[in-house]
Design a protein around this motif. Structure first.
Motif, mmCIF file in Angstrom:
data_model
loop_
_atom_site.group_PDB
_atom_site.id
_atom_site.type_symbol
_atom_site.label_atom_id
_atom_site.label_comp_id
_atom_site.label_asym_id
_atom_site.label_seq_id
_atom_site.Cartn_x
_atom_site.Cartn_y
_atom_site.Cartn_z
ATOM 1 N N LYS A 5 0.836 -1.192 0.000
ATOM 2 C CA LYS A 5 0.000 0.000 0.000
ATOM 3 C C LYS A 5 0.868 1.238 0.000
ATOM 4 C CE LYS A 5 -0.582 0.076 4.965
ATOM 5 N NZ LYS A 5 -1.446 0.189 6.080
ATOM 6 N N HIS A 6 0.357 2.243 -0.631
ATOM 7 C CA HIS A 6 1.020 3.526 -0.754
ATOM 8 C C HIS A 6 0.967 4.235 0.596
ATOM 9 C CE1 HIS A 6 2.261 7.260 -2.583
ATOM 10 N NE2 HIS A 6 1.193 7.855 -2.106
ATOM 11 N N GLU A 7 2.102 4.635 1.103
ATOM 12 C CA GLU A 7 2.171 5.368 2.369
ATOM 13 C C GLU A 7 2.408 6.839 2.043
ATOM 14 O OE1 GLU A 7 1.490 4.125 5.170
ATOM 15 O OE2 GLU A 7 1.864 1.984 5.026
ATOM 16 N N GLY A 12 8.667 12.480 1.311
ATOM 17 C CA GLY A 12 9.822 12.287 0.446
ATOM 18 C C GLY A 12 10.028 10.874 -0.062
ATOM 19 N N TYR A 13 9.212 9.923 0.391
ATOM 20 C CA TYR A 13 9.400 8.532 -0.007
ATOM 21 C C TYR A 13 8.195 7.964 -0.738
ATOM 22 C CZ TYR A 13 13.484 8.717 2.931
ATOM 23 O OH TYR A 13 14.680 9.064 3.471
ATOM 24 N N CYS A 14 7.350 8.811 -1.229
ATOM 25 C CA CYS A 14 6.122 8.361 -1.894
ATOM 26 C C CYS A 14 6.345 8.366 -3.398
ATOM 27 C CB CYS A 14 4.958 9.257 -1.497
ATOM 28 S SG CYS A 14 4.709 9.291 0.265
ATOM 29 N N ILE A 15 7.111 7.416 -3.869
ATOM 30 C CA ILE A 15 7.461 7.350 -5.277
ATOM 31 C C ILE A 15 6.388 6.624 -6.072
ATOM 32 C CG2 ILE A 15 9.169 6.469 -6.903
ATOM 33 C CD1 ILE A 15 11.212 6.733 -4.572
ATOM 34 N N LEU A 16 5.852 5.550 -5.525
ATOM 35 C CA LEU A 16 4.874 4.730 -6.222
ATOM 36 C C LEU A 16 3.519 4.781 -5.516
ATOM 37 C CD1 LEU A 16 7.104 1.585 -6.791
ATOM 38 C CD2 LEU A 16 6.603 3.397 -8.430
ATOM 39 N N GLY A 17 2.472 4.825 -6.315
ATOM 40 C CA GLY A 17 1.125 4.767 -5.770
ATOM 41 C C GLY A 17 0.613 3.341 -5.740
ATOM 42 N N ASN A 18 -0.593 3.155 -5.240
ATOM 43 C CA ASN A 18 -1.181 1.819 -5.137
ATOM 44 C C ASN A 18 -1.267 1.124 -6.492
ATOM 45 O OD1 ASN A 18 -1.533 1.851 -2.360
ATOM 46 N ND2 ASN A 18 -3.486 2.901 -2.512
ATOM 47 N N ILE A 24 3.362 -3.731 -10.453
ATOM 48 C CA ILE A 24 4.647 -4.409 -10.244
ATOM 49 C C ILE A 24 4.411 -5.799 -9.661
ATOM 50 C CG2 ILE A 24 6.762 -4.400 -8.851
ATOM 51 C CD1 ILE A 24 6.701 -1.301 -9.161
ATOM 52 N N HIS A 25 3.513 -5.888 -8.688
ATOM 53 C CA HIS A 25 3.222 -7.180 -8.065
ATOM 54 C C HIS A 25 2.643 -8.159 -9.093
ATOM 55 C CE1 HIS A 25 2.239 -10.097 -5.032
ATOM 56 N NE2 HIS A 25 0.961 -10.061 -5.373
ATOM 57 N N GLN A 26 1.701 -7.702 -9.899
ATOM 58 C CA GLN A 26 1.094 -8.585 -10.894
ATOM 59 C C GLN A 26 2.109 -9.035 -11.937
ATOM 60 O OE1 GLN A 26 -2.042 -9.961 -10.711
ATOM 61 N NE2 GLN A 26 -1.087 -11.257 -12.248
ATOM 62 N N SER A 27 2.981 -8.136 -12.347
ATOM 63 C CA SER A 27 4.032 -8.508 -13.308
ATOM 64 C C SER A 27 4.985 -9.533 -12.711
ATOM 65 C CB SER A 27 4.818 -7.272 -13.747
ATOM 66 O OG SER A 27 3.985 -6.387 -14.458
#
Length: 132
Positions: A5-7, A12-18, A24-27
């Protein structure tokens, strides 16, 4: 998947969203299920086969069903401690903590397929950052 989950409150560390994390997980699931990983060793093959993986013992190719991967992720604790040789170097991982660790100072190992030997590259890597 609840573990990914996106935090948005870790500044400063929120590079990727949900949606990015889910993609990425599905790939990853697709690659592990369709292509698999090359894993050597009869004991490893026996364990993974008993767990439900498709093991090709001729090529050492192991394909992981998505439910096995997801169940393994769900069984992980929300936090754990990486223990150093000296307890003062222990690091608590999990929740919204950000940890920086040096993964050794040898650089990286390189195995030459032409010469059949392993050498240590002199190039050194700095600290790698990870979000936990």
């Amino acid at each position: 998947m609840p573990k990914f989950k996106h935090e948005d409150d870790i500044q400063g560390y929120c590079i990727l969203g949900n949606e990015d994390l889910d993609a990425i997980h599905q790939s990853t699931l697709d690659l592990m299920g369709d292509y698999g990983l090359q894993i050597h060793g009869k004991d490893a093959h026996d364990i993974l086969s008993a767990a439900g993986c498709d093991v090709d013992r001729e090529t050492d190719r192991v394909r992981f069903p998505a439910n096995l991967v997801n169940d393994a992720i769900e069984s992980c604790p929300e936090e754990f401690t990486l223990c150093g040789r000296n307890p003062k170097n222990d690091t608590l991982i999990g929740k919204k903590r950000v940890a920086y660790k040096n993964f050794g100072n040898r650089g990286y190992d390189h195995r030459s397929i032409h010469r059949g030997r392993t050498r240590i590259h002199q190039r050194r890597f700095g600290k790698c950052g990870s979000i936990y």
